[in-house]
Design a protein around this motif. Structure first.
Motif, short mmCIF file in Angstrom:
data_model
loop_
_atom_site.label_atom_id
_atom_site.label_comp_id
_atom_site.label_asym_id
_atom_site.label_seq_id
_atom_site.Cartn_x
_atom_site.Cartn_y
_atom_site.Cartn_z
N LEU A 284 54.83 29.55 35.71
CA LEU A 284 54.12 28.26 35.24
C LEU A 284 54.99 27.22 34.97
CD1 LEU A 284 51.95 30.06 32.39
CD2 LEU A 284 51.34 29.27 34.60
N GLY A 285 55.00 26.24 36.19
CA GLY A 285 55.94 24.98 36.04
C GLY A 285 57.02 25.18 37.30
N VAL B 113 53.93 33.23 43.14
CA VAL B 113 52.61 32.47 42.95
C VAL B 113 52.79 31.23 41.81
CG1 VAL B 113 50.08 32.07 42.66
CG2 VAL B 113 51.15 34.21 43.33
N ALA B 114 52.73 30.07 42.13
CA ALA B 114 53.15 29.04 41.07
C ALA B 114 52.03 27.90 40.77
CB ALA B 114 54.50 28.28 41.59
N TYR B 115 52.24 27.49 39.72
CA TYR B 115 51.32 26.15 39.38
C TYR B 115 52.56 25.11 38.67
CZ TYR B 115 48.50 22.87 36.74
OH TYR B 115 47.70 22.01 36.30
N ASP B 116 51.91 23.94 38.96
CA ASP B 116 52.85 22.95 38.05
C ASP B 116 51.82 21.47 38.27
OD1 ASP B 116 55.85 21.86 37.10
OD2 ASP B 116 54.45 20.07 37.92
N PRO B 117 51.77 20.89 37.07
CA PRO B 117 50.70 19.76 37.10
C PRO B 117 51.00 18.66 38.15
CG PRO B 117 51.58 20.32 34.80
CD PRO B 117 52.36 21.15 35.69
N VAL B 118 52.11 18.50 38.46
CA VAL B 118 52.52 17.41 39.23
C VAL B 118 53.63 17.67 40.36
CG1 VAL B 118 52.21 15.54 37.66
CG2 VAL B 118 54.30 16.48 37.84
N ALA B 119 54.42 18.67 40.23
CA ALA B 119 55.36 19.05 41.36
C ALA B 119 55.07 19.98 42.47
CB ALA B 119 56.74 19.65 40.50
N MET B 120 53.97 20.28 42.63
CA MET B 120 53.67 21.18 43.80
C MET B 120 53.84 20.81 45.08
SD MET B 120 50.77 23.74 42.17
CE MET B 120 49.28 22.82 41.98
N GLU B 121 53.57 19.46 45.25
CA GLU B 121 53.78 18.88 46.84
C GLU B 121 55.17 18.91 47.05
OE1 GLU B 121 52.79 14.75 48.20
OE2 GLU B 121 50.87 15.57 47.02
N ASN B 122 56.17 18.61 46.25
CA ASN B 122 57.61 18.52 46.37
C ASN B 122 58.15 19.85 46.50
OD1 ASN B 122 57.67 15.82 46.12
ND2 ASN B 122 58.43 15.64 43.79
N ASP C 144 51.57 40.67 38.32
CA ASP C 144 52.25 41.83 37.46
C ASP C 144 53.06 41.13 36.49
OD1 ASP C 144 51.40 44.19 39.17
OD2 ASP C 144 52.21 42.81 41.02
N ALA C 145 53.32 39.91 36.45
CA ALA C 145 54.02 39.26 35.45
C ALA C 145 54.12 37.78 35.72
CB ALA C 145 55.48 39.84 35.49
N LEU C 146 54.12 37.10 34.26
CA LEU C 146 54.10 35.70 34.36
C LEU C 146 55.30 35.22 33.76
CD1 LEU C 146 50.79 34.22 32.76
CD2 LEU C 146 51.57 33.92 35.06
N LEU C 147 56.06 34.02 34.31
CA LEU C 147 57.28 33.43 33.78
C LEU C 147 56.99 32.22 33.38
CD1 LEU C 147 60.28 33.72 33.40
CD2 LEU C 147 60.64 33.20 36.08
N VAL C 148 57.31 31.87 32.38
CA VAL C 148 57.17 30.27 31.84
C VAL C 148 58.49 29.46 32.34
CG1 VAL C 148 56.88 28.68 30.22
CG2 VAL C 148 55.68 30.70 29.98
N THR C 149 58.25 28.86 33.31
CA THR C 149 59.66 28.27 33.80
C THR C 149 59.78 26.56 33.40
OG1 THR C 149 58.13 28.27 35.96
CG2 THR C 149 60.08 29.43 35.71
N THR C 150 58.73 25.92 32.97
CA THR C 150 58.82 24.55 32.53
C THR C 150 57.84 24.67 31.30
OG1 THR C 150 58.93 23.96 35.01
CG2 THR C 150 58.83 22.11 33.36
N GLU C 151 58.40 23.72 30.43
CA GLU C 151 57.47 23.71 29.25
C GLU C 151 56.45 22.63 29.24
OE1 GLU C 151 60.57 23.30 29.60
OE2 GLU C 151 61.66 22.01 28.15
N TRP C 152 55.69 22.43 30.18
CA TRP C 152 54.59 21.52 30.08
C TRP C 152 53.59 21.85 28.91
CZ3 TRP C 152 53.95 16.90 33.11
CH2 TRP C 152 54.74 17.36 34.42
N ASP C 153 53.27 20.83 28.26
CA ASP C 153 52.17 21.02 27.05
C ASP C 153 51.03 21.90 27.47
OD1 ASP C 153 53.59 19.60 25.16
OD2 ASP C 153 52.72 17.62 25.43
#
Ligand code: UDX
Length: 449
Positions: free
Chosen positions: A317-318, A348-357, A379-388
């Protein structure tokens, strides 16, 4: 109203130029990148910074802000020229000054009247003198100029607010009159202004960033100890922060610092120290702890997944190095993604604005359209950026759609108690008390011994 030229329309240059225009000055920003200038002329801002596009548009419309690729045009009426070009890391960690040199040479070649050269790029101590030398040697005929160092302290994501409300303005020059003129430009900001010599100003910037990086590594080291001893780093930091001598800022334990400044500046300061024969052991420890903070995430995931990561689906996440920016430079998420992929994990990842980069630098990354798509079958989630956005997820839904209920919170955004009660296998950074919440004693620690 003053006439100001700004060389470099990266992050620092664009924010500096736009904010000076907004204070009522006439500003012309120069970049050698034709495409970038073409876009800026259309009002297209190439970076994600809250409020910047609107401010650029407003000041362009008011005729206070314009863009060019031509030095003669930029310098024609300028009383001040700000150098805001990039200083990337060179092969040994030293700051690469080629763009500063190019800017100084071009200024020397095209200046037609006395000018104050203000350096905002983060440059090694002594660069101001070097810039003055380059200009002197490169001028076709001698024209007066002065060099003033004015380091920037902007944080990405809040750069405009930071520019308009600085804690202090630092100015360094051997020419007091020139420094006073640059001070005048900053008077509307109503901030303390420190005027000193060139080298001291340059060092203030490095020392400030290195100190903040040290605080982060310090709290991360304490976090590792907390984790083993069953204490909670979040509460420790709050308890420390009330001491006025310590203060509450930059004590968030996590995956370590990233971004365009801290990693590069600590490395460059270490390099400066080394070449001048001192022994920068603290700076080295700061960098090492920062690397360990990334490794912690991988080690924790491996341990929770039964000792191997091969073929595991791990959701991040992030991707940005911190919230409110699309900047992925030295982002913990990307370094961790590489480490996980090297061990055979499917990331697998998601970020609100940085995915393209992120996709550009890591084509093997699977991108998901939202946090739930990341969690689906993970199998596991990791929070990598503290987006609201991640603080308000429907965690029950997440729990249901994951293959295993493992959540590693690299930014400590969730309440461990709630997570454990909800049924997650939860780990935060330095949140040793979670072991007790789960009814176990912390690793290797026995009370009373
Ligand atoms: C930094 C400096 O703050 C700024 O003065 C300088 O001019 C440029 O570098 P920036 O890189 O934009 O600004 O980000 P900042 O908000 O300072 O955070 C830097 C990194 O430290 C981020 O990766 C952030 O996640 C991390 N961090 C910050 C922590 O891990 N813990 C903290 O308590 C604070």
């Amino acid at each position: 109203m003053k006439n100001i030229a700004v060389v470099g329309t990266g992050y620092v240059g664009l924010v500096t130029g736009t904010c000076f225009a907004n204070l009522g000055n006439r500003v012309i920003c120069l970049d050698i990148d034709e495409e970038k200038i073409g876009k800026l002329r259309q009002g297209e801002v190439p970076i994600y910074e809250p409020g910047l596009s609107e401010l650029v548009a407003r000041n362009m419309k008011a005729g206070r802000l314009s863009f060019t690729t031509r030095y003669p045009e930029a310098l024609a009426d300028a009383e001040f020229v700000f150098i805001c070009v990039g200083t990337p890391s060179g092969v040994d960690g030293e700051a690469d000054l080629r763009y500063v040199r190019m800017a100084a040479e071009s200024i020397a070649e095209h200046m037609t009247h006395p000018i104050i050269v203000v350096n905002k790029s983060t440059v090694p101590v002594g660069t101001g003198d070097w810039v003055a030398d380059i200009i002197r040697k490169r001028q076709a005929e001698p024209i007066d100029f002065a060099v003033v160092s004015c380091p920037e302290f902007l944080k990405e994501g809040s750069a405009i607010v930071d520019f308009m409300n600085p804690d202090r303005v630092v100015l360094g020059s051997m020419d007091r009159e020139a420094a006073d003129k640059v001070a005048q430009l900053h008077l509307p900001l109503r901030a303390p202004i420190i005027v000193t010599d060139l080298r001291t100003a340059e060092m203030i910037k490095y020392a400030s960033n290195a100190f903040l990086a040290t605080r982060i590594s310090f709290i991360n080291e304490i976090a590792s100890i907390c984790e083993k001893l069953g204490a909670d780093i979040q509460e420790v930091a709050v308890g420390m922060g009330y001491d006025k001598r310590i203060g509450p800022h930059f004590l968030n334990a996590g995956l370590g610092y990233g971004g365009s400044c801290f990693p590069k500046d600590v490395k460059a300061l270490e390099y400066m120290a080394l070449v001048h024969g001192t022994h920068p052991s603290l700076l080295r420890a700061v960098m090492e702890i920062n690397r360990d903070a990334r490794r912690w995430a991988v080690i924790t995931l491996r341990e929770l997944l039964g000792g191997r990561l091969e073929d595991r689906r791990i959701g991040l996440l992030g991707l940005a190095f911190k919230p409110n920016t699309d900047d992925i430079r030295e982002a913990p998420a990307l370094e961790i993604a590489h480490m996980l992929q090297n061990e055979g994990a499917r990331v697998v990842a998601y970020d609100p604005v940085a995915m393209e980069n992120a996709a550009r630098v890591n084509p093997d990354l699977h991108l998901a359209e939202d946090p739930y798509a990341v969690a689906q079958g993970a199998d596991a989630l990791l929070v990598t950026t503290e987006w609201d956005e991640f603080k308000h997820l429907d965690l029950r839904r997440i729990l249901e759609i994951m293959a295993r209920p493992i959540l590693v919170d690299g930014r400590n955004i969730y309440d461990p108690r709630q997570m454990v009660e909800m049924g997650f296998i939860y780990r935060g950074v330095g949140r040793g008390h979670v072991h007790q919440l789960a009814g176990k004693s912390p690793n290797g620690y026995k009370a009373g011994i």
